[in-house]
Design a protein around this motif. Structure first.
Motif, PDB file in Angstrom:
ATOM      1  N   SER A 147       0.824  -1.196   0.000  1.00 36.31           N
ATOM      2  CA  SER A 147       0.000   0.000   0.000  1.00 36.31           C
ATOM      3  C   SER A 147       0.863   1.252   0.000  1.00 36.31           C
ATOM      4  N   GLY A 148       0.555   2.167  -0.907  1.00 39.13           N
ATOM      5  CA  GLY A 148       1.308   3.408  -1.001  1.00 39.13           C
ATOM      6  C   GLY A 148       2.329   3.422  -2.114  1.00 39.13           C
ATOM      7  N   ASN A 149       2.746   2.245  -2.593  1.00 41.99           N
ATOM      8  CA  ASN A 149       3.648   2.191  -3.745  1.00 41.99           C
ATOM      9  C   ASN A 149       2.913   2.784  -4.951  1.00 41.99           C
ATOM     10  N   MET A 150       3.601   3.556  -5.771  1.00 43.09           N
ATOM     11  CA  MET A 150       2.949   4.221  -6.888  1.00 43.09           C
ATOM     12  C   MET A 150       2.247   3.238  -7.815  1.00 43.09           C
ATOM     13  N   VAL A 151       2.867   2.111  -8.123  1.00 39.04           N
ATOM     14  CA  VAL A 151       2.218   1.179  -9.046  1.00 39.04           C
ATOM     15  C   VAL A 151       1.018   0.502  -8.391  1.00 39.04           C
ATOM     16  N   GLU A 152       1.061   0.319  -7.077  1.00 36.34           N
ATOM     17  CA  GLU A 152      -0.108  -0.219  -6.371  1.00 36.34           C
ATOM     18  C   GLU A 152      -1.259   0.772  -6.444  1.00 36.34           C
ATOM     19  N   ARG A 153      -0.945   2.036  -6.273  1.00 35.98           N
ATOM     20  CA  ARG A 153      -1.971   3.080  -6.351  1.00 35.98           C
ATOM     21  C   ARG A 153      -2.560   3.138  -7.754  1.00 35.98           C
ATOM     22  N   LEU A 154      -1.709   3.087  -8.768  1.00 38.24           N
ATOM     23  CA  LEU A 154      -2.185   3.097 -10.147  1.00 38.24           C
ATOM     24  C   LEU A 154      -3.059   1.889 -10.446  1.00 38.24           C
TER      25      LEU A 154
END
Length: 391
Positions: free
Chosen positions: A353-360
């Motif tokens: 959670s919070g990783n840019m690719v996870e957010r995307l």
């Protein structure tokens, strides 16, 4: 930094390139503000609307005569705005998109009195807009709509319920579609209205939580009365107005998806170069190179379809339903695949959670559904092909 070589394509004019450069620099300088996460998504969206409004960015969602920029809605500019904002902040892109979609029908077909009253406040970010079309039984099947509007002295009384309404909890202004004819008349019996949410009888009945937090709600109209000039266009033309509005804004959904995909590609490229695996960079592996090649190919193909559709609309083509459907379908589906590949290249870190690719990964999913699901876009494209073959 995302690839911008496509700006040399003949779809664009110098003003588009200048706008892209100015907005890109602005996003880089305001990165912290664009990534505001207070835990209150409603407050975050209002803060972003104020930020984008003060910077003059929301003005591109409104015609110049009513507090915006340009003679009308320039779809290429809207696409560049959504792609660039999407690269930096999914929520900022959402705010920009809804100010445009929420008032698009007003900009295109509304009475001047209404446009002068509301659109300058939308351009400044003071007034949040929404687009109230979907119902529990009327999503893709608009003809199943049950919300009604009937004439009363001096205006129209609206009754019914809408759901999946973006900005529902915070909108000060809604474009509402309601049935003004008999149900058997299908989509021909629908009209469009402007409804300020401080109208007596309006209420938010349910807050809807989704995987990528956005202000989403079920809303209700209990005897909401709006003046005569708040009818948009002609009686019974609501479906045509909705489709014309979506013709303008569907390519921008593809542009937002492209922005997400470009960011995922850049994150994946950095990861591939920096991550050492079995004594060598991850980028040296052929399977990694194959994934990166698919990403680059998808980005360019999406850009071609998105900006082809936007250019066609700006060049005066009255309806771009086919081109808009192709742009939205391909760009959103491809962005989903691109981001999935990026998550895979990050391995376990990609689902933290919070990783840019996870957010995307969470943010891109809804784009394949709203403003017409992918399956609906396929039907539109197939019908256009069949119609062309039958000529």
């Amino acid at each position: 930094m995302a690839d911008s070589s496509y700006l040399t394509w003949p779809f664009f004019e110098d003003r588009h390139r200048q706008f892209h450069d100015i907005l890109t620099d602005w996003c880089a300088a305001n990165g912290d503000s664009l990534h505001v996460e207070s835990g209150d998504v409603n407050a975050d969206c209002q803060a972003l609307a104020n930020l984008l409004g003060n910077a003059g960015i929301l003005a591109h969602a409104v015609p110049e005569a009513f507090g915006g920029t340009g003679a009308g809605l320039d779809v290429r500019t809207l696409c560049l705005a959504r792609e660039t904002l999407g690269y930096h902040s999914g929520l900022a892109d959402f705010v920009m998109a809804m100010q445009g979609l929420g008032t698009g029908a007003i900009s295109l077909f509304g009475h001047d009195s209404v446009r002068h009253a509301y659109l300058p406040k939308v351009a400044s970010g003071e007034l949040i807009a929404g687009f109230a079309l979907s119902e529990k039984k009327a999503g893709s099947d608009v003809a199943a709509m049950e919300t009604t509007a009937r004439r009363v002295d001096g205006g129209w009384r609206i009754d019914g319920e809408k759901t999946w309404i973006s900005n529902g909890p915070i909108a000060g202004l809604l474009t509402v579609f309601a049935r003004t004819g008999e149900k058997q008349e299908g989509a021909r019996g629908i009209s469009a209205f402007v409804l300020p949410t401080d109208t007596v009888g309006f209420s938010v009945t349910e807050i809807i939580d989704v995987i990528a937090p956005h202000p989403l709600a079920t809303i209700r109209f209990d005897g909401c009365v709006v003046p005569d000039d708040h009818l948009i266009g002609e009686i019974g033309q609501g479906f045509k107005i909705a489709m014309a509005t979506l013709d303008t804004f569907r390519p921008t959904v593809g542009a937002a998806a492209l922005g997400f995909a470009r960011r995922a590609t850049d994150e994946a490229l950095k990861r591939a170069k920096d991550r050492i695996l079995f004594g060598a960079p991850l980028a040296d592996m052929q399977l990694t190179q194959a994934a990166l090649a698919d990403m680059a190919l998808g980005n360019d193909t999406s850009a071609l379809l998105v900006y082809r559709a936007a250019w066609a609309k700006d060049s005066g083509k009255v309806r771009i339903t086919r081109e808009a459907a192709m742009a939205k379908l391909y760009a959103t589906e491809t962005a989903q695949a691109t981001i999935d590949k990026a998550v895979q290249l990050f391995g376990g870190a990609g689902v933290v959670s919070g990783n840019m690719v996870e957010r995307l990964y969470r943010e891109v999913r809804a784009l394949r559904i709203y403003e017409g699901a992918s399956e609906v876009q396929k039907v539109i494209i197939a019908r256009a092909a069949l119609a062309e073959a039958g000529r």
